[in-house]
Write a protein that holds these residues in place. Structure first.
Motif, PDB file in Angstrom:
ATOM      1  N   GLN A  26       0.823  -1.216   0.000  1.00 41.42           N
ATOM      2  CA  GLN A  26       0.000   0.000   0.000  1.00 41.42           C
ATOM      3  C   GLN A  26       0.855   1.263   0.000  1.00 41.42           C
ATOM      4  OE1 GLN A  26      -2.351  -0.564   3.515  1.00 41.42           O
ATOM      5  NE2 GLN A  26      -3.814  -1.905   2.483  1.00 41.42           N
ATOM      6  N   GLU A  27       1.882   1.281   0.828  1.00 41.15           N
ATOM      7  CA  GLU A  27       2.728   2.471   0.905  1.00 41.15           C
ATOM      8  C   GLU A  27       3.539   2.662  -0.380  1.00 41.15           C
ATOM      9  OE1 GLU A  27       2.553   4.863   2.991  1.00 41.15           O
ATOM     10  OE2 GLU A  27       1.320   3.887   4.480  1.00 41.15           O
ATOM     11  N   SER A  28       3.950   1.572  -1.007  1.00 39.63           N
ATOM     12  CA  SER A  28       4.685   1.725  -2.266  1.00 39.63           C
ATOM     13  C   SER A  28       3.769   2.293  -3.349  1.00 39.63           C
ATOM     14  CB  SER A  28       5.290   0.394  -2.719  1.00 39.63           C
ATOM     15  OG  SER A  28       4.300  -0.511  -3.123  1.00 39.63           O
ATOM     16  N   MET A  29       2.499   1.901  -3.322  1.00 40.12           N
ATOM     17  CA  MET A  29       1.534   2.473  -4.265  1.00 40.12           C
ATOM     18  C   MET A  29       1.333   3.962  -3.953  1.00 40.12           C
ATOM     19  SD  MET A  29      -2.433   1.469  -5.052  1.00 40.12           S
ATOM     20  CE  MET A  29      -2.932   1.913  -3.412  1.00 40.12           C
ATOM     21  N   SER A  30       1.264   4.302  -2.673  1.00 38.69           N
ATOM     22  CA  SER A  30       1.109   5.705  -2.288  1.00 38.69           C
ATOM     23  C   SER A  30       2.286   6.543  -2.752  1.00 38.69           C
ATOM     24  CB  SER A  30       0.968   5.831  -0.770  1.00 38.69           C
ATOM     25  OG  SER A  30      -0.233   5.265  -0.334  1.00 38.69           O
ATOM     26  N   VAL A  31       3.502   6.002  -2.621  1.00 38.05           N
ATOM     27  CA  VAL A  31       4.689   6.731  -3.079  1.00 38.05           C
ATOM     28  C   VAL A  31       4.610   6.988  -4.578  1.00 38.05           C
ATOM     29  CG1 VAL A  31       7.187   6.533  -3.445  1.00 38.05           C
ATOM     30  CG2 VAL A  31       6.212   6.024  -1.207  1.00 38.05           C
ATOM     31  N   CYS A  32       4.235   5.978  -5.341  1.00 41.66           N
ATOM     32  CA  CYS A  32       4.099   6.156  -6.804  1.00 41.66           C
ATOM     33  C   CYS A  32       3.044   7.198  -7.132  1.00 41.66           C
ATOM     34  CB  CYS A  32       3.754   4.830  -7.470  1.00 41.66           C
ATOM     35  SG  CYS A  32       5.093   3.650  -7.475  1.00 41.66           S
ATOM     36  N   PHE A  33       1.881   7.085  -6.482  1.00 38.12           N
ATOM     37  CA  PHE A  33       0.794   8.018  -6.732  1.00 38.12           C
ATOM     38  C   PHE A  33       1.186   9.446  -6.343  1.00 38.12           C
ATOM     39  CE2 PHE A  33      -2.763  10.403  -4.906  1.00 38.12           C
ATOM     40  CZ  PHE A  33      -3.549  10.552  -6.033  1.00 38.12           C
ATOM     41  N   LEU A  34       1.746   9.597  -5.142  1.00 39.22           N
ATOM     42  CA  LEU A  34       2.088  10.939  -4.666  1.00 39.22           C
ATOM     43  C   LEU A  34       3.211  11.567  -5.483  1.00 39.22           C
ATOM     44  CD1 LEU A  34       1.805  10.270  -0.844  1.00 39.22           C
ATOM     45  CD2 LEU A  34       0.321  11.772  -2.205  1.00 39.22           C
ATOM     46  N   THR A  35       4.166  10.766  -5.939  1.00 35.52           N
ATOM     47  CA  THR A  35       5.241  11.281  -6.785  1.00 35.52           C
ATOM     48  C   THR A  35       4.667  11.799  -8.094  1.00 35.52           C
ATOM     49  OG1 THR A  35       6.805   9.737  -5.804  1.00 35.52           O
ATOM     50  CG2 THR A  35       7.421  10.703  -7.910  1.00 35.52           C
ATOM     51  N   TYR A  36       3.784  11.016  -8.700  1.00 35.44           N
ATOM     52  CA  TYR A  36       3.131  11.437  -9.949  1.00 35.44           C
ATOM     53  C   TYR A  36       2.279  12.683  -9.702  1.00 35.44           C
ATOM     54  CZ  TYR A  36       0.102  11.344 -14.043  1.00 35.44           C
ATOM     55  OH  TYR A  36      -0.578  11.691 -15.183  1.00 35.44           O
ATOM     56  N   PHE A  37       1.499  12.652  -8.615  1.00 36.44           N
ATOM     57  CA  PHE A  37       0.613  13.763  -8.283  1.00 36.44           C
ATOM     58  C   PHE A  37       1.418  15.036  -8.063  1.00 36.44           C
ATOM     59  CE2 PHE A  37      -2.182  15.967  -5.116  1.00 36.44           C
ATOM     60  CZ  PHE A  37      -3.284  16.145  -5.940  1.00 36.44           C
ATOM     61  N   LEU A  38       2.526  14.933  -7.346  1.00 34.83           N
ATOM     62  CA  LEU A  38       3.371  16.092  -7.063  1.00 34.83           C
ATOM     63  C   LEU A  38       3.982  16.660  -8.341  1.00 34.83           C
ATOM     64  CD1 LEU A  38       4.359  17.725  -4.638  1.00 34.83           C
ATOM     65  CD2 LEU A  38       6.292  16.179  -4.475  1.00 34.83           C
ATOM     66  N   HIS A  39       4.329  15.776  -9.266  1.00 35.54           N
ATOM     67  CA  HIS A  39       4.908  16.204 -10.534  1.00 35.54           C
ATOM     68  C   HIS A  39       3.918  17.032 -11.360  1.00 35.54           C
ATOM     69  CE1 HIS A  39       7.519  16.076 -14.038  1.00 35.54           C
ATOM     70  NE2 HIS A  39       6.489  15.662 -14.750  1.00 35.54           N
ATOM     71  N   HIS A  40       2.640  16.684 -11.291  1.00 37.61           N
ATOM     72  CA  HIS A  40       1.620  17.348 -12.108  1.00 37.61           C
ATOM     73  C   HIS A  40       0.776  18.354 -11.329  1.00 37.61           C
ATOM     74  CE1 HIS A  40       2.423  14.855 -15.593  1.00 37.61           C
ATOM     75  NE2 HIS A  40       2.500  13.820 -14.764  1.00 37.61           N
ATOM     76  N   LEU A  41       1.069  18.536 -10.066  1.00 36.18           N
ATOM     77  CA  LEU A  41       0.273  19.412  -9.219  1.00 36.18           C
ATOM     78  C   LEU A  41       0.436  20.868  -9.625  1.00 36.18           C
ATOM     79  CD1 LEU A  41      -1.566  19.184  -6.758  1.00 36.18           C
ATOM     80  CD2 LEU A  41       0.440  19.474  -5.325  1.00 36.18           C
ATOM     81  N   GLN A  42      -0.690  21.581  -9.729  1.00 32.83           N
ATOM     82  CA  GLN A  42      -0.654  22.993 -10.096  1.00 32.83           C
ATOM     83  C   GLN A  42      -1.082  23.899  -8.947  1.00 32.83           C
ATOM     84  OE1 GLN A  42      -3.009  23.334 -13.648  1.00 32.83           O
ATOM     85  NE2 GLN A  42      -1.537  22.178 -14.878  1.00 32.83           N
ATOM     86  N   ASP A  43      -1.778  23.363  -7.968  1.00 38.09           N
ATOM     87  CA  ASP A  43      -2.240  24.141  -6.822  1.00 38.09           C
ATOM     88  C   ASP A  43      -1.103  24.276  -5.808  1.00 38.09           C
ATOM     89  OD1 ASP A  43      -3.570  25.377  -4.772  1.00 38.09           O
ATOM     90  OD2 ASP A  43      -4.985  23.736  -4.406  1.00 38.09           O
ATOM     91  N   LYS A  44      -0.567  25.478  -5.699  1.00 43.72           N
ATOM     92  CA  LYS A  44       0.603  25.730  -4.842  1.00 43.72           C
ATOM     93  C   LYS A  44       0.307  25.479  -3.359  1.00 43.72           C
ATOM     94  CE  LYS A  44       3.054  27.262  -8.282  1.00 43.72           C
ATOM     95  NZ  LYS A  44       3.831  26.319  -9.023  1.00 43.72           N
ATOM     96  N   GLU A  45      -0.961  25.593  -2.949  1.00 43.68           N
ATOM     97  CA  GLU A  45      -1.299  25.411  -1.541  1.00 43.68           C
ATOM     98  C   GLU A  45      -1.230  23.951  -1.107  1.00 43.68           C
ATOM     99  OE1 GLU A  45      -5.024  27.232  -0.624  1.00 43.68           O
ATOM    100  OE2 GLU A  45      -4.417  29.163  -1.425  1.00 43.68           O
TER     101      GLU A  45
END
Length: 82
Positions: A26-45
Motif C-alpha cells: 500500500q505504501e509503495s503504491m502511495s509513493v508512486c501516486f504521490l510522486t506522480y501527483f506532485l509532478h503534475h500538481l498545479q495548486d501551490k497550496e
C-alpha cells in the motif's frame, strides 16, 4: 531465584509478516501516486501537504524494509519503477 529472561529476538508470526507485507504494498503504491501527483500538481497550496504525505509514506517503507532485512525476509517487489 532470577525471573526468566525474555528472548530479545522473537521471530515474526505469519500474521505480522502478512500485515507488514500488505502495508508495504500500500505504501509503495502511495509513493508512486504521490510522486506522480506532485509532478503534475498545479495548486501551490497543496504542494507542502503532498510533500509531507510522500515523506511519511517513504519513512514507513524504510521502517518496514529494515524490519524485513533484520528478519532475513525478502523485500516485496511492490509498485516501484524499475
Amino acid at each position: 531465584m532470577k525471573p526468566q529472561e525474555k528472548p530479545t529476538n522473537i521471530e515474526l508470526t505469519c500474521t505480522e509478516i502478512g500485515g507488514l507485507w500488505g502495508v508495504f504494498i500500500q505504501e509503495s503504491m502511495s509513493v508512486c501516486f504521490l510522486t506522480y501527483f506532485l509532478h503534475h500538481l498545479q495548486d501551490k497550496e497543496t504542494i507542502p501537504l503532498t510533500k509531507e504525505a510522500l515523506k511519511i509514506s517513504q519513512g514507513r517503507l524504510d521502517k518496514i524494509k529494515s524490519i524485513f532485512l533484520k528478519e532475513n525476509f525478502p523485500i516485496p517487489a511492490a509498485f516501484f519503477r524499475r
